[in-house]
Scaffold this motif. Sequence first.
Motif, PDB file in Angstrom:
ATOM      1  N   THR A   1      58.037  37.049  62.475  1.00 28.96           N
ATOM      2  CA  THR A   1      58.153  35.925  61.548  1.00 28.96           C
ATOM      3  C   THR A   1      58.741  36.397  60.221  1.00 28.96           C
ATOM      4  N   GLY A   2      59.128  35.421  59.399  1.00 25.22           N
ATOM      5  CA  GLY A   2      59.632  35.754  58.078  1.00 25.22           C
ATOM      6  C   GLY A   2      58.596  36.465  57.241  1.00 25.22           C
ATOM      7  N   ALA A   3      57.324  36.080  57.374  1.00 25.20           N
ATOM      8  CA  ALA A   3      56.257  36.739  56.614  1.00 25.20           C
ATOM      9  C   ALA A   3      56.130  38.200  56.998  1.00 25.20           C
ATOM     10  N   LEU A   4      56.286  38.485  58.292  1.00 23.65           N
ATOM     11  CA  LEU A   4      56.232  39.891  58.716  1.00 23.65           C
ATOM     12  C   LEU A   4      57.417  40.670  58.163  1.00 23.65           C
ATOM     13  N   LEU A   5      58.601  40.057  58.182  1.00 28.59           N
ATOM     14  CA  LEU A   5      59.785  40.755  57.678  1.00 28.59           C
ATOM     15  C   LEU A   5      59.648  41.082  56.194  1.00 28.59           C
ATOM     16  N   ASP A   6      58.887  40.265  55.468  1.00 27.99           N
ATOM     17  CA  ASP A   6      58.671  40.560  54.056  1.00 27.99           C
ATOM     18  C   ASP A   6      57.919  41.868  53.853  1.00 27.99           C
ATOM     19  N   ARG A   7      57.218  42.322  54.881  1.00 29.31           N
ATOM     20  CA  ARG A   7      56.478  43.586  54.795  1.00 29.31           C
ATOM     21  C   ARG A   7      57.354  44.793  55.140  1.00 29.31           C
ATOM     22  N   ALA A   8      58.533  44.532  55.725  1.00 24.77           N
ATOM     23  CA  ALA A   8      59.394  45.608  56.212  1.00 24.77           C
ATOM     24  C   ALA A   8      60.128  46.286  55.064  1.00 24.77           C
ATOM     25  N   PRO A   9      60.625  47.500  55.270  1.00 25.13           N
ATOM     26  CA  PRO A   9      61.402  48.176  54.234  1.00 25.13           C
ATOM     27  C   PRO A   9      62.664  47.393  53.875  1.00 25.13           C
ATOM     28  N   SER A  10      63.166  47.619  52.703  1.00 27.99           N
ATOM     29  CA  SER A  10      64.394  46.976  52.263  1.00 27.99           C
ATOM     30  C   SER A  10      65.537  47.342  53.213  1.00 27.99           C
ATOM     31  N   GLY A  11      66.342  46.347  53.576  1.00 25.72           N
ATOM     32  CA  GLY A  11      67.473  46.601  54.463  1.00 25.72           C
ATOM     33  C   GLY A  11      67.138  46.550  55.934  1.00 25.72           C
ATOM     34  N   VAL A  12      65.907  46.133  56.284  1.00 21.86           N
ATOM     35  CA  VAL A  12      65.539  46.053  57.697  1.00 21.86           C
ATOM     36  C   VAL A  12      66.514  45.142  58.435  1.00 21.86           C
ATOM     37  N   GLN A  13      66.808  45.475  59.703  1.00 24.16           N
ATOM     38  CA  GLN A  13      67.720  44.685  60.522  1.00 24.16           C
ATOM     39  C   GLN A  13      66.981  44.195  61.761  1.00 24.16           C
ATOM     40  N   LEU A  14      67.104  42.915  62.046  1.00 19.78           N
ATOM     41  CA  LEU A  14      66.447  42.271  63.179  1.00 19.78           C
ATOM     42  C   LEU A  14      67.493  41.947  64.237  1.00 19.78           C
ATOM     43  N   ALA A  15      67.364  42.565  65.413  1.00 24.09           N
ATOM     44  CA  ALA A  15      68.350  42.396  66.488  1.00 24.09           C
ATOM     45  C   ALA A  15      67.650  41.966  67.772  1.00 24.09           C
ATOM     46  N   PRO A  16      67.315  40.687  67.914  1.00 24.38           N
ATOM     47  CA  PRO A  16      66.689  40.221  69.165  1.00 24.38           C
ATOM     48  C   PRO A  16      67.696  40.247  70.303  1.00 24.38           C
ATOM     49  N   CYS A  17      67.225  40.621  71.471  1.00 22.52           N
ATOM     50  CA  CYS A  17      68.125  40.670  72.633  1.00 22.52           C
ATOM     51  C   CYS A  17      68.308  39.265  73.185  1.00 22.52           C
ATOM     52  N   PRO A  18      69.542  38.781  73.241  1.00 15.79           N
ATOM     53  CA  PRO A  18      69.759  37.449  73.822  1.00 15.79           C
ATOM     54  C   PRO A  18      69.737  37.518  75.352  1.00 15.79           C
ATOM     55  N   PRO A  19      69.422  36.398  76.008  1.00 19.03           N
ATOM     56  CA  PRO A  19      69.084  35.115  75.399  1.00 19.03           C
ATOM     57  C   PRO A  19      67.633  35.088  74.909  1.00 19.03           C
ATOM     58  N   PHE A  20      67.423  34.530  73.736  1.00 20.85           N
ATOM     59  CA  PHE A  20      66.070  34.356  73.219  1.00 20.85           C
ATOM     60  C   PHE A  20      65.852  32.893  72.879  1.00 20.85           C
ATOM     61  N   GLN A  21      64.599  32.481  72.825  1.00 20.36           N
ATOM     62  CA  GLN A  21      64.276  31.108  72.458  1.00 20.36           C
ATOM     63  C   GLN A  21      63.796  31.095  71.018  1.00 20.36           C
ATOM     64  N   ARG A  22      64.440  30.308  70.208  1.00 23.30           N
ATOM     65  CA  ARG A  22      64.069  30.217  68.802  1.00 23.30           C
ATOM     66  C   ARG A  22      62.621  29.732  68.679  1.00 23.30           C
ATOM     67  N   GLY A  23      61.865  30.444  67.889  1.00 23.26           N
ATOM     68  CA  GLY A  23      60.473  30.088  67.673  1.00 23.26           C
ATOM     69  C   GLY A  23      59.520  30.697  68.683  1.00 23.26           C
ATOM     70  N   ARG A  24      60.059  31.435  69.676  1.00 23.85           N
ATOM     71  CA  ARG A  24      59.184  32.051  70.670  1.00 23.85           C
ATOM     72  C   ARG A  24      58.944  33.505  70.288  1.00 23.85           C
ATOM     73  N   GLU A  25      59.806  34.456  70.730  1.00 18.64           N
ATOM     74  CA  GLU A  25      59.605  35.848  70.325  1.00 18.64           C
ATOM     75  C   GLU A  25      60.004  36.099  68.879  1.00 18.64           C
ATOM     76  N   VAL A  26      60.874  35.236  68.348  1.00 15.17           N
ATOM     77  CA  VAL A  26      61.323  35.350  66.957  1.00 15.17           C
ATOM     78  C   VAL A  26      61.174  33.983  66.291  1.00 15.17           C
ATOM     79  N   GLY A  27      60.492  33.957  65.130  1.00 15.25           N
ATOM     80  CA  GLY A  27      60.284  32.700  64.417  1.00 15.25           C
ATOM     81  C   GLY A  27      61.568  32.184  63.800  1.00 15.25           C
ATOM     82  N   LEU A  28      61.603  30.859  63.560  1.00 13.87           N
ATOM     83  CA  LEU A  28      62.790  30.246  62.974  1.00 13.87           C
ATOM     84  C   LEU A  28      63.075  30.811  61.589  1.00 13.87           C
ATOM     85  N   ASP A  29      62.002  31.095  60.817  1.00 12.76           N
ATOM     86  CA  ASP A  29      62.223  31.640  59.482  1.00 12.76           C
ATOM     87  C   ASP A  29      62.786  33.054  59.536  1.00 12.76           C
TER      88      ASP A  29
END
Length: 581
Positions: free
Chosen positions: A522-550
Amino acid sequence: MGYRLLPAFWGRGLASEGAAALLDHGFRRLDLPKIFAETMAVNTASRAVMSRLGMRHVATRGEGAVGAVEGSAQGVVDYVITHAEWLAGRGRPAAVERGIAQPFTGEQIAGTMVTVGSSDPDWPRQYRSAAADLLAALGARITAIEHIGSTAVPGLVAKPIIDIAARAAPGVDPFSLHDAIDALGYRPHTAGPKNHAVFVKSAGSERSHLLHVFADDQWDTCNQRLFRDKLLHDESARRRYAELKVALASSATDGKQYTAGKRALVEELLHEEQAARGLPSPPPGRNRRQRRCAPSALRNGASPYRGRMRHLLRLDDLRPDDLGALFELADAYRQGAGPTTTGAAALFFPATSLRTRVSFERGAALMGLQPISFPPETLDKPESLDDVAGYLAAWVDVLVVRHPDLRVLEGLAESDAIPIVNAMTDDNHPCEVLSDLYALAQTRDPRRLRFLFVGADGNIARAWAEAARAFDLDLVQCCPERLATAGVAWTDDLPSAVARADVILTDSPGAHGEELEAFRITGALLDRAPSGVQLAPCPPFQRGREVGLDALASPAFVGYAFKATLLPVQQAVLARSLGLG
């Protein structure tokens, strides 16, 4: 290893279940080389548990001692199992019930299709007798003959087959010798390797001899001779190989599984021997049919790339320097300056494939290769994969295969008739991970990054595990413990894992959606990550399932940019397979 059960719970199989869990923890989580257990010799129930788990009785001690417990005078027995034996025999209790897994007694172990036995002092005599017959029959057409294989190594357990290597005289085609040795009972091995000739002699329904004939310019660097020499002079290598063979013979369901199980150790030991002699080693995982020993004169119908081809079945096939060379090729293709060729590529993809298929078809066409597409079910016909590859090699230059079963790709590669590229299996997805690493390498050094994979064991998790091993990456997996991938550092503390991650990777939860709901990024979790963190979900993914919309709306999301690199990376993979650039 030890445990205690209250008497009220005896006889329910809990000892076997608990002891199996302890072995799993020791080998998978702690990476122990061996695990020991002991019990009183009189304790037949505990001894049966150890045997069912594949542990071997190695010692009895303390016999005749006086103790307070009845049966003490019979002493204490020690059992052991090595990591290699455990890896080869997972699920062993079920195998024992089927009667195919037995502790090694020094006589023979027989799986469904594989039998190994103690070293037979008569094997050298059998070799000398066969060699004399072959020398008499072949005369000046061969210039050397040697005993190879496990039966050539004193004391090593082996299948009772005499392997013989012969060196063809200069100008003699190794495949032309069958007429001279037919009277001795040797027949061409039609499903054997294509880079040297193999002839089989049988006694009844069982093979008794295998004759390998190499071209004159193959002899000094042939893997079979190098591997035999490694076993002859290296006691540790000999011991490790023997332990693995015993374990595999107990658990393998057929000869192919037995051979595949030996692959990693054989290549490791072979590379050590090549390095000791100053010989170039092929990348780990290259096909076990000895491509580097390919004869200089090509046989009729051979691919123009014979001797330079490289399969890509798993990321363990690559070394760090291979990755750099591959990325240089990808750079050239991005700039429109990559090497081109003429020919064709046969692509096996299901109708549902999207990104990988489009980028492979487009990439092949841009390189000058005509893409010819088939559904993967084409490879499931009752036809030898050796024959499939052999026939296609006359018309196309590379096979790109997406198929659920990695063994299908391995079967095609064993023919060594044409390069094979893995476009995804249920076991792994190497090109997907290579494209992510290439995208990262545009701005950062992947070896200095901390990778977090959030998701269950599956083909993407295993592909990243391969990459971590091959390229020395810092990889941690976050998921419920029972869904973790073997051999990967693991945690179930998602907030803490995100707080140290430079790159966050995800995969579809598949059948584990409910269990993995608490592991959504989620976006809240990403706020805890180091600066410059990169999020690369493997497609196909469902929005809001393994990765939140935020999270997907965050600047950390790099999915589209990363997948854009599939095109140049897969062109580089094709070029590498064909020996271009």
